[in-house]
Design a protein around this motif. Sequence first.
Motif, PDB file in Angstrom:
ATOM      1  N   PHE A 124       0.822  -1.204   0.000  1.00  0.00           N
ATOM      2  CA  PHE A 124       0.000   0.000   0.000  1.00  0.00           C
ATOM      3  C   PHE A 124       0.859   1.258   0.000  1.00  0.00           C
ATOM      4  CE2 PHE A 124      -4.397   1.348   0.457  1.00  0.00           C
ATOM      5  CZ  PHE A 124      -5.058   0.193   0.051  1.00  0.00           C
ATOM      6  N   ARG A 125       1.993   1.202   0.682  1.00  0.00           N
ATOM      7  CA  ARG A 125       2.910   2.340   0.712  1.00  0.00           C
ATOM      8  C   ARG A 125       3.315   2.725  -0.717  1.00  0.00           C
ATOM      9  NH1 ARG A 125       6.319   4.295   4.618  1.00  0.00           N
ATOM     10  NH2 ARG A 125       5.721   2.555   5.966  1.00  0.00           N
ATOM     11  N   GLU A 126       3.628   1.710  -1.535  1.00  0.00           N
ATOM     12  CA  GLU A 126       4.024   1.970  -2.923  1.00  0.00           C
ATOM     13  C   GLU A 126       2.894   2.633  -3.701  1.00  0.00           C
ATOM     14  OE1 GLU A 126       5.474  -1.500  -4.916  1.00  0.00           O
ATOM     15  OE2 GLU A 126       6.854  -2.025  -3.298  1.00  0.00           O
ATOM     16  N   LYS A 127       1.658   2.110  -3.509  1.00  0.00           N
ATOM     17  CA  LYS A 127       0.509   2.661  -4.243  1.00  0.00           C
ATOM     18  C   LYS A 127       0.225   4.100  -3.835  1.00  0.00           C
ATOM     19  CE  LYS A 127      -2.589  -0.705  -3.500  1.00  0.00           C
ATOM     20  NZ  LYS A 127      -3.851  -1.477  -3.721  1.00  0.00           N
ATOM     21  N   VAL A 128       0.326   4.374  -2.532  1.00  0.00           N
ATOM     22  CA  VAL A 128       0.027   5.719  -2.018  1.00  0.00           C
ATOM     23  C   VAL A 128       1.082   6.724  -2.495  1.00  0.00           C
ATOM     24  CG1 VAL A 128      -0.029   7.097   0.086  1.00  0.00           C
ATOM     25  CG2 VAL A 128      -1.308   4.963  -0.019  1.00  0.00           C
ATOM     26  N   ILE A 129       2.343   6.331  -2.465  1.00  0.00           N
ATOM     27  CA  ILE A 129       3.414   7.227  -2.916  1.00  0.00           C
ATOM     28  C   ILE A 129       3.266   7.517  -4.413  1.00  0.00           C
ATOM     29  CG2 ILE A 129       5.912   7.377  -3.323  1.00  0.00           C
ATOM     30  CD1 ILE A 129       6.276   5.876  -0.648  1.00  0.00           C
ATOM     31  N   GLU A 130       2.857   6.495  -5.176  1.00  0.00           N
ATOM     32  CA  GLU A 130       2.718   6.657  -6.622  1.00  0.00           C
ATOM     33  C   GLU A 130       1.525   7.552  -6.984  1.00  0.00           C
ATOM     34  OE1 GLU A 130       2.020   3.823 -10.537  1.00  0.00           O
ATOM     35  OE2 GLU A 130       2.784   2.933  -8.692  1.00  0.00           O
ATOM     36  N   GLN A 131       0.395   7.398  -6.245  1.00  0.00           N
ATOM     37  CA  GLN A 131      -0.809   8.178  -6.549  1.00  0.00           C
ATOM     38  C   GLN A 131      -1.433   8.730  -5.266  1.00  0.00           C
ATOM     39  OE1 GLN A 131      -3.002   5.109  -8.947  1.00  0.00           O
ATOM     40  NE2 GLN A 131      -3.280   6.828 -10.343  1.00  0.00           N
ATOM     41  N   PRO A 132      -0.791   9.689  -4.606  1.00  0.00           N
ATOM     42  CA  PRO A 132      -1.328  10.186  -3.328  1.00  0.00           C
ATOM     43  C   PRO A 132      -2.713  10.809  -3.466  1.00  0.00           C
ATOM     44  CG  PRO A 132       0.480  11.577  -4.104  1.00  0.00           C
ATOM     45  CD  PRO A 132       0.473  10.369  -4.966  1.00  0.00           C
ATOM     46  N   ASN A 133      -3.009  11.405  -4.638  1.00  0.00           N
ATOM     47  CA  ASN A 133      -4.324  12.037  -4.837  1.00  0.00           C
ATOM     48  C   ASN A 133      -5.460  11.015  -4.872  1.00  0.00           C
ATOM     49  OD1 ASN A 133      -3.001  14.440  -5.046  1.00  0.00           O
ATOM     50  ND2 ASN A 133      -3.145  14.597  -7.267  1.00  0.00           N
ATOM     51  N   GLN A 134      -5.099   9.743  -5.066  1.00  0.00           N
ATOM     52  CA  GLN A 134      -6.118   8.705  -5.222  1.00  0.00           C
ATOM     53  C   GLN A 134      -6.547   8.113  -3.877  1.00  0.00           C
ATOM     54  OE1 GLN A 134      -7.391   8.210  -8.227  1.00  0.00           O
ATOM     55  NE2 GLN A 134      -8.864   6.735  -7.440  1.00  0.00           N
TER      56      GLN A 134
END
Length: 484
Positions: free
Chosen positions: A396-406
Amino acid sequence: MLKNYQTGAFFDEMMNSDATPKPHYEWFYKLVERFSARELDEKHETAQLSFLRQGITFTVYNNEGQTERTMPFDFIPIIIPESEWTMIETGMKQRMTALNKFLEDIYHERRIIEEGVIPRELVDNNPYYYRKQVQGVGIPLDNHIFLSGVDLIRDEHGQYRVLEDNLRNPSGMSYVFQNRYVMRQVYPELFFNHSIRTLEHEFSKLHQAVCDHKPSGCKGEANVVLLTPGSYNSAYYDHMFLAQQMGIELVEGRDLFVQGGVVYMKTIRGLKRVDIIYRRIDDDFLDPEAFRPDSALGVNGLLDAYKKGNVAILNGIGNGVADDKAMYVYVPEMIRFYLGEEPLIPNVETYFLSDPERLQYVLENMEELVIKNVGASGGYDMLIGPQSTEEERALFREKVIEQPNQYIAQPTIKLSRAPAFQGGNVYPCHVDLRVFVMNGTEMNVLPGGLSRVALKEGSLVVNSSQGGGGKDTWILSGGGETDA
């Protein structure tokens, strides 16, 4: 039944911390104590079989394909005193009035944006904002939200909070009625001499709310249809049940066509004009000419008929911009801006991850927070920090860093719990409440709504697709019509 029941650090709907029932549950507690364990088991099995025999199912999609399941049912109801319910009703009407004014505003004058209450980019960059398609379109009653499903939770202090607004195609209303039917069939003892608000006239109110949206050019009685994606949709039972109970035709896109800006339904007696469409198809699939050209579910030219005022579409096109999880944060501001009132039922505190400081805080405290994808629903693409593994947090850390606006993050609230009877045992399970609000010329709140329960012991996820089930919800009545 409840001799070993532990309330713990959570607010319990039925029991006090000293293991005594709350006043409004006392009569229920005493009644159930008379049943033997064997009687409860038999009744539990009868209830599950009743759902199976009636075909009350939903579809779960996963990597292996799709599976038909019955909604797990728990017989211990959620009981709400009338005074408490009156507060919920008033809070729901306040919230829906503000949200509808917001939708009417952003598709017309955009005052709330011009006055800086809501960031312009939050609306204009929202994937569910269909300004190009429906900007300036007039609709019956100026009402975008015919039916909403608002998810409420209670925190550790018993305070109701809004968790989510569902303003597009809220599902689950059929289960409210079926839960009540099964309870009355299997546990008739529980209804004797007790004033429980009836559901008997609610379909008449729902049908009236639909018909209130008759286009101005429609003379006489409106012809109403319910548009479904078809039998493979996960909520198809819901579609079928609602159409049947309202006495309207259940149709698919192939049953309709548009000619001269007017919608017609194909029947064995020829063509019949359609005035109102209660659609259970997402915006993107409604009209291949206006949205997704690859849609096989919609009707060519439907948007043109809608813009000309020849057909009403419920819920309104473009509602998704108002129930986006990021927009949820601003609903209290909408209430203040449009109504000049303070919100009666507060939100859950929410962090935008587009804010670098908030993002850093969330990344450092993932094990304590709930992180959600703003565009997902049904419990998908969500991290529940306290129940997550190190591997899940890393992903989840990777996903959040990649698309924080999402993504957004919320503190882990100690959701209220209630007793559930499963597998011959009674144990505490987390619950929430989906409240259905019907809006036509008048606004009505369905008494009770759908109580959802996380039947996996210790789980916080109440969605049926994630192992959750349902309970009947009783509003104790001080008078008037009842199900007693």
